[in-house]
Design a protein around this motif. Structure first.
Motif, PDB file in Angstrom:
ATOM      1  N   ILE A  88       0.836  -1.138  -0.117  1.00  0.00           N
ATOM      2  CA  ILE A  88       0.085  -0.136  -0.225  1.00  0.00           C
ATOM      3  C   ILE A  88       0.884   1.090  -0.036  1.00  0.00           C
ATOM      4  CG2 ILE A  88      -1.909  -0.958   1.372  1.00  0.00           C
ATOM      5  CD1 ILE A  88      -1.035   0.450   3.848  1.00  0.00           C
ATOM      6  N   PHE A  89       0.397   2.456  -0.478  1.00  0.00           N
ATOM      7  CA  PHE A  89       0.760   3.560  -0.294  1.00  0.00           C
ATOM      8  C   PHE A  89      -0.187   4.590  -0.358  1.00  0.00           C
ATOM      9  CE2 PHE A  89       2.123   7.511  -2.588  1.00  0.00           C
ATOM     10  CZ  PHE A  89       3.353   7.830  -1.954  1.00  0.00           C
ATOM     11  N   THR A  90       0.084   5.619   0.483  1.00  0.00           N
ATOM     12  CA  THR A  90      -0.921   6.707   0.901  1.00  0.00           C
ATOM     13  C   THR A  90      -0.618   7.932   0.822  1.00  0.00           C
ATOM     14  OG1 THR A  90      -0.123   6.366   3.489  1.00  0.00           O
ATOM     15  CG2 THR A  90      -2.039   5.159   2.730  1.00  0.00           C
ATOM     16  N   LYS A  91      -1.447   9.023   0.544  1.00  0.00           N
ATOM     17  CA  LYS A  91      -1.287  10.397   0.336  1.00  0.00           C
ATOM     18  C   LYS A  91      -2.545  11.031   0.990  1.00  0.00           C
ATOM     19  CE  LYS A  91      -0.441  10.899  -3.896  1.00  0.00           C
ATOM     20  NZ  LYS A  91      -0.144  11.679  -5.303  1.00  0.00           N
ATOM     21  N   SER A  92      -2.584  12.218   1.310  1.00  0.00           N
ATOM     22  CA  SER A  92      -3.399  13.028   1.988  1.00  0.00           C
ATOM     23  C   SER A  92      -3.109  14.383   2.047  1.00  0.00           C
ATOM     24  CB  SER A  92      -3.824  12.576   3.491  1.00  0.00           C
ATOM     25  OG  SER A  92      -3.027  13.138   4.278  1.00  0.00           O
ATOM     26  N   ARG A  93      -4.162  15.288   1.812  1.00  0.00           N
ATOM     27  CA  ARG A  93      -3.939  16.721   1.744  1.00  0.00           C
ATOM     28  C   ARG A  93      -5.355  17.264   2.528  1.00  0.00           C
ATOM     29  NH1 ARG A  93      -5.469  18.595  -4.625  1.00  0.00           N
ATOM     30  NH2 ARG A  93      -7.459  17.613  -4.344  1.00  0.00           N
ATOM     31  N   GLU A  94      -4.975  18.598   2.991  1.00  0.00           N
ATOM     32  CA  GLU A  94      -6.109  19.021   3.505  1.00  0.00           C
ATOM     33  C   GLU A  94      -6.617  20.216   2.661  1.00  0.00           C
ATOM     34  OE1 GLU A  94      -7.235  19.221   6.937  1.00  0.00           O
ATOM     35  OE2 GLU A  94      -6.019  17.463   7.118  1.00  0.00           O
ATOM     36  N   LYS A  95      -7.992  20.197   2.428  1.00  0.00           N
ATOM     37  CA  LYS A  95      -8.605  21.089   1.577  1.00  0.00           C
ATOM     38  C   LYS A  95      -9.368  22.079   2.478  1.00  0.00           C
ATOM     39  CE  LYS A  95     -10.036  19.746  -2.379  1.00  0.00           C
ATOM     40  NZ  LYS A  95     -10.941  19.207  -3.415  1.00  0.00           N
ATOM     41  N   VAL A  96      -9.388  23.432   2.202  1.00  0.00           N
ATOM     42  CA  VAL A  96     -10.092  24.392   2.821  1.00  0.00           C
ATOM     43  C   VAL A  96     -11.261  24.789   2.026  1.00  0.00           C
ATOM     44  CG1 VAL A  96      -9.883  26.764   3.842  1.00  0.00           C
ATOM     45  CG2 VAL A  96      -8.051  25.308   3.963  1.00  0.00           C
ATOM     46  N   ASN A  97     -12.610  24.744   2.642  1.00  0.00           N
ATOM     47  CA  ASN A  97     -13.658  25.119   1.838  1.00  0.00           C
ATOM     48  C   ASN A  97     -14.146  26.427   2.315  1.00  0.00           C
ATOM     49  OD1 ASN A  97     -13.683  22.545   0.406  1.00  0.00           O
ATOM     50  ND2 ASN A  97     -14.162  21.702   2.475  1.00  0.00           N
ATOM     51  N   VAL A  98     -14.347  27.366   1.615  1.00  0.00           N
ATOM     52  CA  VAL A  98     -14.937  28.563   2.138  1.00  0.00           C
ATOM     53  C   VAL A  98     -16.461  28.862   1.341  1.00  0.00           C
ATOM     54  CG1 VAL A  98     -14.856  31.054   1.951  1.00  0.00           C
ATOM     55  CG2 VAL A  98     -12.677  29.545   2.170  1.00  0.00           C
ATOM     56  N   GLN A  99     -17.340  28.929   2.421  1.00  0.00           N
ATOM     57  CA  GLN A  99     -18.825  28.879   1.784  1.00  0.00           C
ATOM     58  C   GLN A  99     -19.320  30.112   2.328  1.00  0.00           C
ATOM     59  OE1 GLN A  99     -21.117  25.528   3.078  1.00  0.00           O
ATOM     60  NE2 GLN A  99     -22.324  25.656   1.232  1.00  0.00           N
ATOM     61  N   SER A 100     -19.978  30.926   1.234  1.00  0.00           N
ATOM     62  CA  SER A 100     -20.511  32.332   1.432  1.00  0.00           C
ATOM     63  C   SER A 100     -21.848  32.261   1.788  1.00  0.00           C
ATOM     64  CB  SER A 100     -20.089  33.194   0.229  1.00  0.00           C
ATOM     65  OG  SER A 100     -20.852  34.504   0.508  1.00  0.00           O
ATOM     66  N   SER A 101     -22.433  32.727   2.688  1.00  0.00           N
ATOM     67  CA  SER A 101     -23.992  32.956   2.982  1.00  0.00           C
ATOM     68  C   SER A 101     -24.799  33.492   2.217  1.00  0.00           C
ATOM     69  CB  SER A 101     -24.172  33.429   4.451  1.00  0.00           C
ATOM     70  OG  SER A 101     -23.682  35.039   4.335  1.00  0.00           O
ATOM     71  N   GLY A 102     -24.011  34.354   1.175  1.00  0.00           N
ATOM     72  CA  GLY A 102     -24.725  35.174   0.138  1.00  0.00           C
ATOM     73  C   GLY A 102     -24.957  36.525   0.599  1.00  0.00           C
ATOM     74  N   TYR A 103     -25.722  37.394   0.273  1.00  0.00           N
ATOM     75  CA  TYR A 103     -25.784  38.691   0.175  1.00  0.00           C
ATOM     76  C   TYR A 103     -27.339  38.936   0.871  1.00  0.00           C
ATOM     77  CZ  TYR A 103     -25.833  43.736  -0.027  1.00  0.00           C
ATOM     78  OH  TYR A 103     -25.865  45.117   0.288  1.00  0.00           O
TER      79      TYR A 103
END
Length: 182
Positions: A88-103
């Motif tokens: 086996i081999f593994t990789k991982s990465r953090e993803k940052v999600n920005v969600q706008s509430s709208g106006y």
């Protein structure tokens, strides 16, 4: 007037697609077209390869138990003198999600209120993981099949092992080549 009705529907649709995609494992597989997969009956884990996997020992054991269970269910036998080695081999990465509430164009009275006027953002992080399962011809020491699963990992330790099993099952569903279309 109709445009602010469409916006919530669009945001809801994007949210549902995101949630659904977070629960699935995207899988791909590749293999040596010259290999005769019906000859492989026994397996063992390839320790030098597994030792290089960059995950903690507890998670390694979880993955190896899940792989062993799947291989046994496919009719393989674990052996000291295997036909096939599993790594086996593994990789991982953090993803940052920005969600706008709208106006929100409506407020109370004159002036500015952060609660009723303007927009705000929600920031979350998720971990996307990639698991490679390599099947190696033990006699030739050549890679004959590789499956790759990509998806989001659970940080909840109660769900982590189930998610790891889901990764392994989805990947090994593609082995042997040609079986996934039957």
């Amino acid at each position: 007037m109709l445009s602010h009705i469409k916006k919530p529907i669009l945001l809801t649709s994007v949210f549902l697609v995101t949630i659904i995609s977070c629960t699935s494992v995207r899988v791909a597989a590749d293999y040596d077209k010259e290999a005769n997969f019906s000859e492989y009956k026994t397996f063992a884990f390839y320790k030098p390869g597994i030792d290089k996997a960059e995950i903690n020992d507890i998670d390694k054991r979880r993955f190896l138990r899940a792989i062993e269970s799947e291989m046994l269910s496919k009719g393989f036998t674990k052996s000291e003198t295997p036909d096939m080695l599993v790594s086996i081999f593994t990789k991982s990465r953090e993803k940052v999600n920005v969600q706008s509430s709208g106006y929100y164009p409506y407020g109370y009275g004159w002036g500015w209120s952060p609660y009723y006027w303007g927009s705000y953002n929600t920031v979350t992080t998720t971990t996307e993981g990639v698991l490679y399962i390599d099947l190696i011809d033990a006699n030739k020491k050549e890679l004959v099949w590789q499956g790759v699963g990509t998806g989001y990992l659970s940080q909840n330790t109660n769900k982590k092992e189930d998610r790891m099993k889901e990764f392994v099952a989805a990947i090994l569903e593609r082995y042997p080549p040609g079986e996934e279309n039957k």
